[in-house]
Motif scaffolding. Structure first.
Motif, PDB file in Angstrom:
ATOM      1  N   VAL A 102       0.833  -1.083  -0.034  1.00  0.00           N
ATOM      2  CA  VAL A 102       0.078   0.065   0.008  1.00  0.00           C
ATOM      3  C   VAL A 102       0.847   1.267   0.131  1.00  0.00           C
ATOM      4  O   VAL A 102       0.710   2.167  -0.765  1.00  0.00           O
ATOM      5  CB  VAL A 102      -0.964  -0.063   1.332  1.00  0.00           C
ATOM      6  N   SER A 103       1.703   1.285   0.917  1.00  0.00           N
ATOM      7  CA  SER A 103       2.491   2.572   1.088  1.00  0.00           C
ATOM      8  C   SER A 103       3.600   2.690  -0.275  1.00  0.00           C
ATOM      9  O   SER A 103       3.824   3.697  -0.787  1.00  0.00           O
ATOM     10  CB  SER A 103       3.528   2.576   2.051  1.00  0.00           C
ATOM     11  N   ARG A 104       3.878   1.688  -0.688  1.00  0.00           N
ATOM     12  CA  ARG A 104       4.802   1.522  -1.988  1.00  0.00           C
ATOM     13  C   ARG A 104       3.813   2.268  -2.977  1.00  0.00           C
ATOM     14  O   ARG A 104       4.489   3.144  -4.099  1.00  0.00           O
ATOM     15  CB  ARG A 104       5.633   0.399  -2.204  1.00  0.00           C
ATOM     16  N   THR A 105       2.921   1.688  -3.328  1.00  0.00           N
ATOM     17  CA  THR A 105       1.876   2.122  -4.555  1.00  0.00           C
ATOM     18  C   THR A 105       1.564   3.434  -4.319  1.00  0.00           C
ATOM     19  O   THR A 105       1.698   4.520  -5.132  1.00  0.00           O
ATOM     20  CB  THR A 105       0.685   1.147  -4.490  1.00  0.00           C
ATOM     21  N   THR A 106       1.178   3.882  -2.978  1.00  0.00           N
ATOM     22  CA  THR A 106       0.756   5.327  -2.830  1.00  0.00           C
ATOM     23  C   THR A 106       1.856   6.318  -2.991  1.00  0.00           C
ATOM     24  O   THR A 106       1.592   7.429  -3.596  1.00  0.00           O
ATOM     25  CB  THR A 106       0.145   5.489  -1.340  1.00  0.00           C
ATOM     26  N   ARG A 107       3.069   5.837  -2.565  1.00  0.00           N
ATOM     27  CA  ARG A 107       4.426   6.710  -2.632  1.00  0.00           C
ATOM     28  C   ARG A 107       4.482   7.179  -4.235  1.00  0.00           C
ATOM     29  O   ARG A 107       4.883   8.210  -4.618  1.00  0.00           O
ATOM     30  CB  ARG A 107       5.355   6.251  -1.822  1.00  0.00           C
ATOM     31  N   SER A 108       4.402   5.838  -4.937  1.00  0.00           N
ATOM     32  CA  SER A 108       4.744   6.137  -6.232  1.00  0.00           C
ATOM     33  C   SER A 108       3.756   7.130  -6.960  1.00  0.00           C
ATOM     34  O   SER A 108       3.973   8.043  -8.016  1.00  0.00           O
ATOM     35  CB  SER A 108       4.444   4.955  -7.072  1.00  0.00           C
ATOM     36  N   LEU A 109       2.323   6.924  -6.695  1.00  0.00           N
ATOM     37  CA  LEU A 109       1.501   7.861  -7.270  1.00  0.00           C
ATOM     38  C   LEU A 109       1.564   9.330  -6.781  1.00  0.00           C
ATOM     39  O   LEU A 109       1.489  10.375  -7.468  1.00  0.00           O
ATOM     40  CB  LEU A 109       0.075   7.506  -6.769  1.00  0.00           C
TER      41      LEU A 109
ATOM     42  N   GLU B 283       5.029   3.961 -14.345  1.00  0.00           N
ATOM     43  CA  GLU B 283       4.760   5.307 -15.016  1.00  0.00           C
ATOM     44  C   GLU B 283       3.435   4.915 -15.605  1.00  0.00           C
ATOM     45  O   GLU B 283       2.623   5.749 -15.917  1.00  0.00           O
ATOM     46  CB  GLU B 283       5.773   5.373 -16.098  1.00  0.00           C
ATOM     47  N   LYS B 284       3.211   3.827 -16.178  1.00  0.00           N
ATOM     48  CA  LYS B 284       1.922   3.255 -16.909  1.00  0.00           C
ATOM     49  C   LYS B 284       0.929   3.442 -15.909  1.00  0.00           C
ATOM     50  O   LYS B 284      -0.098   3.796 -16.162  1.00  0.00           O
ATOM     51  CB  LYS B 284       1.842   2.078 -17.687  1.00  0.00           C
ATOM     52  N   ILE B 285       1.133   2.763 -14.728  1.00  0.00           N
ATOM     53  CA  ILE B 285      -0.173   2.599 -13.822  1.00  0.00           C
ATOM     54  C   ILE B 285      -0.536   3.992 -13.156  1.00  0.00           C
ATOM     55  O   ILE B 285      -1.587   4.389 -13.093  1.00  0.00           O
ATOM     56  CB  ILE B 285       0.309   1.807 -12.483  1.00  0.00           C
ATOM     57  N   ASN B 286       0.601   4.881 -12.756  1.00  0.00           N
ATOM     58  CA  ASN B 286       0.092   6.296 -12.341  1.00  0.00           C
ATOM     59  C   ASN B 286      -0.384   6.976 -13.398  1.00  0.00           C
ATOM     60  O   ASN B 286      -1.515   7.785 -13.180  1.00  0.00           O
ATOM     61  CB  ASN B 286       1.441   6.870 -11.805  1.00  0.00           C
TER      62      ASN B 286
ATOM     63  N   GLU C  36       4.433  10.802  -5.702  1.00  0.00           N
ATOM     64  CA  GLU C  36       5.488  11.460  -6.719  1.00  0.00           C
ATOM     65  C   GLU C  36       5.292  11.857  -7.995  1.00  0.00           C
ATOM     66  O   GLU C  36       5.768  12.589  -8.574  1.00  0.00           O
ATOM     67  CB  GLU C  36       6.876  10.475  -6.527  1.00  0.00           C
ATOM     68  N   TYR C  37       4.492  11.137  -8.670  1.00  0.00           N
ATOM     69  CA  TYR C  37       4.115  11.157  -9.936  1.00  0.00           C
ATOM     70  C   TYR C  37       3.162  12.416  -9.924  1.00  0.00           C
ATOM     71  O   TYR C  37       3.489  13.295 -10.933  1.00  0.00           O
ATOM     72  CB  TYR C  37       3.530   9.861 -10.482  1.00  0.00           C
ATOM     73  N   LEU C  38       2.131  12.456  -9.350  1.00  0.00           N
ATOM     74  CA  LEU C  38       1.186  13.595  -9.095  1.00  0.00           C
ATOM     75  C   LEU C  38       2.047  15.089  -8.860  1.00  0.00           C
ATOM     76  O   LEU C  38       2.102  16.074  -9.551  1.00  0.00           O
ATOM     77  CB  LEU C  38       0.037  13.670  -8.282  1.00  0.00           C
ATOM     78  N   GLN C  39       2.924  15.003  -7.886  1.00  0.00           N
ATOM     79  CA  GLN C  39       3.653  16.378  -7.429  1.00  0.00           C
ATOM     80  C   GLN C  39       4.755  16.623  -8.749  1.00  0.00           C
ATOM     81  O   GLN C  39       4.809  17.830  -8.842  1.00  0.00           O
ATOM     82  CB  GLN C  39       4.564  15.905  -6.246  1.00  0.00           C
ATOM     83  N   ALA C  40       5.185  15.668  -9.437  1.00  0.00           N
ATOM     84  CA  ALA C  40       6.281  16.074 -10.498  1.00  0.00           C
ATOM     85  C   ALA C  40       5.443  16.514 -11.703  1.00  0.00           C
ATOM     86  O   ALA C  40       6.161  17.341 -12.459  1.00  0.00           O
ATOM     87  CB  ALA C  40       6.826  14.566 -11.082  1.00  0.00           C
ATOM     88  N   HIS C  41       4.151  16.404 -11.745  1.00  0.00           N
ATOM     89  CA  HIS C  41       3.362  17.010 -12.836  1.00  0.00           C
ATOM     90  C   HIS C  41       2.676  18.292 -12.442  1.00  0.00           C
ATOM     91  O   HIS C  41       1.577  18.411 -12.885  1.00  0.00           O
ATOM     92  CB  HIS C  41       2.456  16.201 -13.377  1.00  0.00           C
ATOM     93  N   GLY C  42       2.970  19.044 -11.195  1.00  0.00           N
ATOM     94  CA  GLY C  42       2.193  20.238 -10.961  1.00  0.00           C
ATOM     95  C   GLY C  42       1.224  20.220 -10.024  1.00  0.00           C
ATOM     96  O   GLY C  42       0.506  21.027  -9.908  1.00  0.00           O
ATOM     97  N   VAL C  43       0.536  18.961  -9.478  1.00  0.00           N
ATOM     98  CA  VAL C  43      -0.588  18.721  -8.722  1.00  0.00           C
ATOM     99  C   VAL C  43      -0.227  19.322  -7.326  1.00  0.00           C
ATOM    100  O   VAL C  43       0.660  18.853  -6.566  1.00  0.00           O
ATOM    101  CB  VAL C  43      -1.134  17.654  -8.598  1.00  0.00           C
ATOM    102  N   ASP C  44      -1.059  20.352  -6.697  1.00  0.00           N
ATOM    103  CA  ASP C  44      -0.782  20.690  -5.086  1.00  0.00           C
ATOM    104  C   ASP C  44      -1.645  19.413  -4.345  1.00  0.00           C
ATOM    105  O   ASP C  44      -2.829  19.370  -4.331  1.00  0.00           O
ATOM    106  CB  ASP C  44      -1.665  21.906  -5.023  1.00  0.00           C
TER     107      ASP C  44
END
Length: 459
Positions: A40-47, A372-375, A49-57
């Motif tokens: 759970v934590s690894r999946t959530t952490r990946s998402l 990358e594909k999952i997120n 990081e992905y959202l933050q890298a693309h400008g999501v607050d």
């Protein structure tokens, strides 16, 4: 034997680009697990990081985790106090809180995302039902609490706990604010349908794997020689040391292999707080990966083993049933069939050419499944919820009631719902704590009695 379902589902409108509509949007992401190393934590952490890298607050809300006591939390993290479970201190049951207080500490979000909702997520869903204007909610069903209850609770509490949990989840997941229910495998979809979750909101979403970290190139022949100096086959089980991970089943398999004079070494790698043991598992690259848990909604370690070029033998239940291609990348065994599990372990460990074919196919399958594909797929589903939010907010089912009688009805419903949720935690979690302490030692002791356990040191 179940057929292997597609690991990922297609999202209409998804593309190879990040959805620009999410840039600058406020996302409140609540997760039951953030500090410890688990699926759970690894999946959530990946998402995250992905959202933050693309400008999501983004603001993340999670329970306090005692393992983070010396760790500096990020400015975008908000922690809620709770009670850690004694049998698994990585998990915390959050104390009652008010969602308004969370908003004041963070912001009023455009989107709410609930990762593996349980004590934190359930409370948020309850209170979201009472909001007159709620942002759209997406939840990711990553932990099968029903399976945990069925395995760990003593009779007759096991059936009662499963029944009560189903009522709570069905009620909460039917909330008009819930736009998407991500589920990881076909077995979980069946459970969600059974408890009454709306099927038109369900979307299958698996997990990814880091194919650079998990790769056959990690093989260390010198270390392998240290562990198995006489050419023994190396069997490995990687999981948290916990009752629901199938250690009684694993003990039976190991005892039968030993009785047949099969030369093997069994490595049990668990305890996420010990990074040295995780490094050992990556450096060894065993011959076979044995997966004995039947509570996995996905089974990330299975995909990581396949990325490492290791064929997997698993019990045919939950997430592994959707991941493993039976006879091609590994084998699926009926959940209670110890004889078949032992037979396949023996045959695959002996047949080098067959094992190499399985290994190659397993690696190839894992290469098609990246974070990358999952997120990206998750992001497009979030974007769809945001796009439809205005229309949903004006639908009849979302119109607030007016008048004193309607207010009284709302308050009564809230009290009853809160009573059911906390009654479920009282009835299910307390016996789970007590019974869980008694369950694991039996299986663990069976393994220790059969073998002289040692911890090989990293060179």
């Amino acid at each position: 034997m179940s057929e292997s379902a597609p690991l990922l589902s297609s999202f209409q409108g998804a593309s190879d680009e990040f959805p620009s509509v999410l840039e600058g949007k406020k996302v409140l992401l609540a997760t039951e697990s953030w500090g410890p190393v688990n699926g759970v934590s690894r999946t959530t952490r990946s998402l995250v990081e992905y959202l933050q890298a693309h400008g999501v607050d983004l603001i993340l809300v999670a329970p306090d985790f005692k393992g983070d006591a010396a760790k500096q939390t990020q400015s975008w993290e908000r922690r809620l106090p709770g009670c850690a479970l004694p049998y698994n201190p990585d998990l915390t049951v959050v104390y009652p809180f008010h969602i308004g207080d969370v908003y004041r500490q963070a912001f009023k979000p455009d989107i709410i995302y609930l990762a593996s909702p349980a004590s934190l997520g359930f409370q948020m869903l309850l209170q979201i039902r009472q909001l007159r204007s709620s942002p759209p909610v997406l939840l990711n069903f990553q932990t099968d609490l029903s399976a945990y209850s069925e395995i760990m609770l003593p009779a007759p509490l096991d059936r009662f706990g499963v029944w009560l949990l189903g009522i709570v989840q069905g009620f909460l997941f039917r909330s008009p604010a819930v736009h998407t229910i991500f589920y990881p495998c076909s077995a979980i979809r069946g459970y969600l349908e059974h408890v009454g979750a709306p099927t038109n909101r369900m979307v299958q979403l698996g997990r990814g794997v880091d194919t650079v970290l998990f790769t056959p190139d990690q093989r260390d022949e010198a270390y392998r020689q240290q562990i198995a100096p006489n050419g023994e086959k190396i069997l490995i089980c990687v999981c948290r040391i916990a009752p629901e991970k199938g250690f009684e089943f694993l003990a039976q398999v190991a005892i039968r292999l030993a009785a047949e004079k099969i030369p093997f070494k069994l490595l049990i790698v668990g305890g996420e707080s010990q990074p040295g043991r995780r490094k050992q598992s990556q450096a060894t690259i065993p011959d076979l990966f044995l997966h004995c848990s039947v509570t996995e909604t996905f089974g990330l370690v299975v995909l990581e083993a396949m990325a490492s070029g290791i064929p997997v033998i698993a019990r045919d239940q939950g997430g592994p049933s959707d991941i493993i291609r039976h006879g091609q990348t590994g084998f699926l065994v009926p959940p209670q069939d110890v004889d078949q599990f032992t037979k396949l372990t023996r045959e695959v460990s002996k047949n080098t050419s067959h094992r190499k074919k399985l290994s190659t196919a397993a690696r190839q399958q894992a290469e098609d499944t990246t974070w990358e594909k999952i997120n990206r797929r998750a992001a497009w589903q979030i974007a769809e919820a945001l796009t439809n939010a205005d229309q949903e907010s004006h639908s009849p089912s979302r119109q607030p009631r007016t008048g004193i009688l309607a207010w009284v009805i709302e308050q009564v419903c809230l009290v009853l719902a809160v009573g059911v949720v906390y009654g479920m935690w009282l009835i299910a979690v307390v016996p789970l704590i007590v019974h869980g302490h008694r369950f694991l030692p039996r299986a663990w002791q069976a393994l220790r009695n059969q073998f002289q356990c040692s911890r090989p040191l990293r060179k």
